[in-house]
Design an enzyme around this catalytic site. Structure first.
Site, short mmCIF file in Angstrom:
data_model
loop_
_atom_site.label_atom_id
_atom_site.label_comp_id
_atom_site.label_asym_id
_atom_site.label_seq_id
_atom_site.Cartn_x
_atom_site.Cartn_y
_atom_site.Cartn_z
N GLY A 142 -3.41 1.62 -9.87
CA GLY A 142 -2.47 2.59 -9.33
C GLY A 142 -2.56 3.96 -9.99
O GLY A 142 -1.69 4.81 -9.80
N GLU A 147 -9.04 -6.77 -13.44
CA GLU A 147 -8.26 -5.57 -13.13
C GLU A 147 -7.88 -4.86 -14.43
O GLU A 147 -6.84 -5.20 -15.02
CB GLU A 147 -7.00 -5.95 -12.36
CG GLU A 147 -7.27 -6.63 -11.04
CD GLU A 147 -6.13 -6.42 -10.05
OE1 GLU A 147 -6.40 -5.92 -8.95
OE2 GLU A 147 -4.97 -6.71 -10.39
N HIS A 200 -1.04 -11.35 -12.28
CA HIS A 200 -1.25 -9.90 -12.10
C HIS A 200 -0.64 -9.15 -13.28
O HIS A 200 0.40 -9.54 -13.80
CB HIS A 200 -0.61 -9.44 -10.78
CG HIS A 200 -1.00 -8.05 -10.42
ND1 HIS A 200 -0.39 -6.95 -10.97
CD2 HIS A 200 -1.98 -7.59 -9.59
CE1 HIS A 200 -0.98 -5.86 -10.49
NE2 HIS A 200 -1.93 -6.21 -9.65
N ASN A 219 -3.50 -6.51 -1.87
CA ASN A 219 -2.28 -6.91 -2.58
C ASN A 219 -1.21 -5.89 -2.20
O ASN A 219 -1.24 -4.76 -2.66
CB ASN A 219 -2.56 -6.89 -4.09
CG ASN A 219 -1.30 -7.10 -4.92
OD1 ASN A 219 -0.25 -7.49 -4.39
ND2 ASN A 219 -1.40 -6.85 -6.22
N LYS A 244 1.91 -5.85 -2.85
CA LYS A 244 2.99 -5.63 -3.83
C LYS A 244 4.35 -5.60 -3.11
O LYS A 244 4.55 -6.37 -2.18
CB LYS A 244 2.71 -4.36 -4.64
CG LYS A 244 1.28 -4.37 -5.22
CD LYS A 244 1.02 -3.34 -6.27
CE LYS A 244 -0.41 -3.50 -6.77
NZ LYS A 244 -0.74 -2.61 -7.86
N SER A 295 -7.55 0.85 -8.35
CA SER A 295 -7.86 2.09 -7.63
C SER A 295 -9.13 2.00 -6.78
O SER A 295 -9.89 2.96 -6.69
CB SER A 295 -7.92 3.28 -8.60
OG SER A 295 -6.65 3.46 -9.22
N GLU A 330 1.02 -6.54 -13.47
CA GLU A 330 2.40 -6.09 -13.28
C GLU A 330 3.38 -7.21 -13.61
O GLU A 330 4.49 -6.96 -14.08
CB GLU A 330 2.59 -5.53 -11.86
CG GLU A 330 1.97 -4.15 -11.75
CD GLU A 330 1.51 -3.74 -10.36
OE1 GLU A 330 1.88 -4.40 -9.37
OE2 GLU A 330 0.77 -2.73 -10.28
P1 PGA Z 1 -4.43 -0.39 -6.89
O1 PGA Z 1 -3.84 -1.84 -7.30
O2 PGA Z 1 -5.55 -0.65 -5.92
O3 PGA Z 1 -3.27 0.32 -6.23
O4 PGA Z 1 -4.88 0.26 -8.14
C1 PGA Z 1 -4.70 -2.92 -7.53
C2 PGA Z 1 -3.90 -4.14 -7.93
O5 PGA Z 1 -2.92 -3.98 -8.64
O6 PGA Z 1 -4.24 -5.27 -7.56
#
Ligand code: PGA
Length: 252
Positions: free
Chosen positions: A173, A167, A95, A9, A11, A213, A97
């Site tokens: 992150g 997630e 997601h 992903n 982003k 992560s 976010e």
């Molecule tokens: P990350 O993000 O691997 O940077 O923690 C995962 C995601 O948001 O899908």
């Protein structure tokens, strides 16, 4: 058997040129990776170019969001028809976010999942609790709500065409990964919900990805769990070397 999926992903990262360069470099990696499916989710602007670069290869292109209407007066939104036109086969929906930054609701996510299925896309539906929710002991309650409301009205046949990404918000992150056991416990719970709502075969077939992560040095432990069918990766998916290491995760 559930074929594992390693999905990046991206982003809000990568220009068109950077996206195409990345796809060109991971095509040979994906071609050799018969053990898993490889998906990359560039930002909207790079989707068409990335899909053109990936054409005929083992790399599948996913969008990161969609609108539920085919077209209409929705400034700044992109429909599933447009995603198919751009060459996408997958779309990430719900997601955290987007749930948190944009206030997306379970009802909107449900409409998006249905629109994606109607367009022939594979929805990657994200669920997960915040740290406060986990600390209050509400993880299962949150997952149940997101699963039930987000997937309301789907048939077992519809359900067989989606993927779920667990997630935990506190792991995204932050460098703080759920332990393989914690992730597997949540996956087991989600598979149990799938069994209740969609039946045994659907529960056995659903691929549940873990996200939060995931890195080359922890992917092996996560993937060693039977319950974990893949990874949805943000930060560590942005560099060819680390994405390659993720695709080639240690296998027993
Ligand atoms: P990350 O993000 O691997 O940077 O923690 C995962 C995601 O948001 O899908």
């Amino acid at each position: 058997m559930r074929k594992p999926v390693i999905a990046g992903n991206w982003k809000m990262y990568k220009t068109i040129a950077e996206a195409v360069d990345f796809i060109e470099k991971i095509k040979p990696v994906a071609a050799k990776a018969e053990h898993c499916e490889v998906v990359a989710a560039p930002p909207f602007t790079a989707l068409a170019a990335a899909a053109a670069a990936a054409k005929g290869s083992q790399v599948k292109i996913s969008a990161q969001n969609c609108h539920w209407d085919k077209e209409g007066a929705h400034t700044g939104d992109i429909s599933t028809v447009m995603l198919c036109d751009a060459g996408c086969t997958h779309v990430i929906i719900g997601h955290s976010e987007r749930r948190h930054d944009c206030g997306e609701t379970d009802e909107q996510i449900n409409q998006k999942v249905k629109a994606a299925l109607a367009a022939g896309l594979t929805p990657i539906v994200c669920v997960g609790e915040t740290l406060a929710e986990r600390e209050r002991g509400e993880t299962e309650k949150i997952l149940e709500r997101q699963f039930t409301a987000g997937l309301a009205g789907l048939t077992a046949a519809d359900f067989s065409r989606i993927m779920i990404a667990y997630e935990p918000v506190w792991a995204i992150g932050t460098g703080r990964t759920a332990t393989p056991e914690m992730a597997a416990e949540a996956h087991r719970y989600l598979r149990g919900l799938a069994r209740q709502v969609f039946g045994e075969a659907a529960a056995d077939g659903i691929r549940i990805l873990y996200g939060g992560s995931v890195k080359p040095d922890n992917v092996g432990g996560l993937m060693a769990q039977n319950e974990i069918d893949g990874a949805l990766v943000g930060g560590a998916s942005l560099k060819v070397e680390s994405f390659t290491a993720l695709v080639n995760y240690p296998r027993g």
